[in-house]
Scaffold this motif. Structure first.
Motif, PDB file in Angstrom:
ATOM      1  N   SER A  34     -39.766   0.464 -29.415  1.00 57.83           N
ATOM      2  CA  SER A  34     -40.883   0.986 -30.711  1.00 57.83           C
ATOM      3  C   SER A  34     -39.962  -0.848 -31.307  1.00 57.83           C
ATOM      4  O   SER A  34     -39.412  -1.482 -31.246  1.00 57.83           O
ATOM      5  N   TRP A  35     -41.160  -0.879 -32.145  1.00 57.15           N
ATOM      6  CA  TRP A  35     -41.183  -1.655 -33.315  1.00 57.15           C
ATOM      7  C   TRP A  35     -41.305  -0.751 -34.627  1.00 57.15           C
ATOM      8  O   TRP A  35     -42.906  -0.368 -34.760  1.00 57.15           O
ATOM      9  N   ARG A  49     -45.328   1.047 -30.418  1.00 59.27           N
ATOM     10  CA  ARG A  49     -44.160   2.054 -29.263  1.00 59.27           C
ATOM     11  C   ARG A  49     -44.861   2.400 -27.931  1.00 59.27           C
ATOM     12  O   ARG A  49     -46.076   2.405 -27.582  1.00 59.27           O
ATOM     13  N   ILE A  50     -44.003   2.436 -27.082  1.00 58.18           N
ATOM     14  CA  ILE A  50     -44.803   1.678 -25.798  1.00 58.18           C
ATOM     15  C   ILE A  50     -43.595   2.574 -24.830  1.00 58.18           C
ATOM     16  O   ILE A  50     -42.343   1.924 -24.572  1.00 58.18           O
ATOM     17  N   THR A  67     -51.107  -5.357 -31.264  1.00 55.65           N
ATOM     18  CA  THR A  67     -50.545  -4.733 -30.264  1.00 55.65           C
ATOM     19  C   THR A  67     -49.371  -5.018 -29.344  1.00 55.65           C
ATOM     20  O   THR A  67     -48.727  -5.945 -29.396  1.00 55.65           O
ATOM     21  N   ILE A  68     -48.606  -3.520 -28.983  1.00 53.52           N
ATOM     22  CA  ILE A  68     -47.513  -4.135 -28.385  1.00 53.52           C
ATOM     23  C   ILE A  68     -47.278  -4.045 -26.918  1.00 53.52           C
ATOM     24  O   ILE A  68     -48.712  -3.852 -25.882  1.00 53.52           O
ATOM     25  N   CYS A  94     -37.032  -3.706 -33.986  1.00 54.15           N
ATOM     26  CA  CYS A  94     -37.701  -3.223 -31.939  1.00 54.15           C
ATOM     27  C   CYS A  94     -36.035  -2.058 -32.079  1.00 54.15           C
ATOM     28  O   CYS A  94     -35.127  -2.320 -32.466  1.00 54.15           O
ATOM     29  N   LYS A  95     -36.605  -0.816 -31.592  1.00 50.33           N
ATOM     30  CA  LYS A  95     -36.074   0.051 -31.287  1.00 50.33           C
ATOM     31  C   LYS A  95     -35.852   0.421 -29.864  1.00 50.33           C
ATOM     32  O   LYS A  95     -36.493   0.339 -29.313  1.00 50.33           O
TER      33      LYS A  95
END
Length: 114
Positions: A34-35, A49-50, A67-68, A94-95
């Protein structure tokens, strides 16, 4: 687990930046990447999140502009930010989520001038 965020900077409104988050492990190990962002005086908020299988979500405030994405061989997650607005100014983090634990990278500052 180490996460290294980069790509922040100063940009004029309407401009673009791409943030990168390089991870010390294969990003396929993680349930989600995630950002988040945090502006002065505000709480940290989810930007995008991706998930491990590639599905993505984006905050309403950035839909259509951010856009991730990810590059699996490079262990890197990106946040492409277009049509930036002054209200996008924040520290971006970022996580990585794995087995109930979260790992954070250091912030990268994005400043959008009007």
């Amino acid at each position: 687990v180490q996460l290294q965020a980069s790509g922040g900077g100063l940009v004029q409104a309407g401009g673009s930046l791409r943030l990168s988050c390089r991870v010390s492990l294969s990003i396929l190990n993680f349930n989600a990447m995630s950002w988040y962002r945090q502006a002065p005086g505000n709480q940290r908020e989810l930007v995008a999140r991706i998930f491990s299988k590639g599905a993505t979500i984006h905050a309403d405030s950035v839909k259509g502009r951010f856009t991730i994405s990810r590059d699996i061989p490079r262990n890197t997650v990106y946040l492409q930010m277009n049509s930036l607005k002054p209200e996008d100014t924040a520290d971006y983090y970022c996580k990585a989520d794995l087995a109930g634990r979260s790992y954070w990278g250091q912030g990268t500052l994005v400043t959008v001038s009007s």
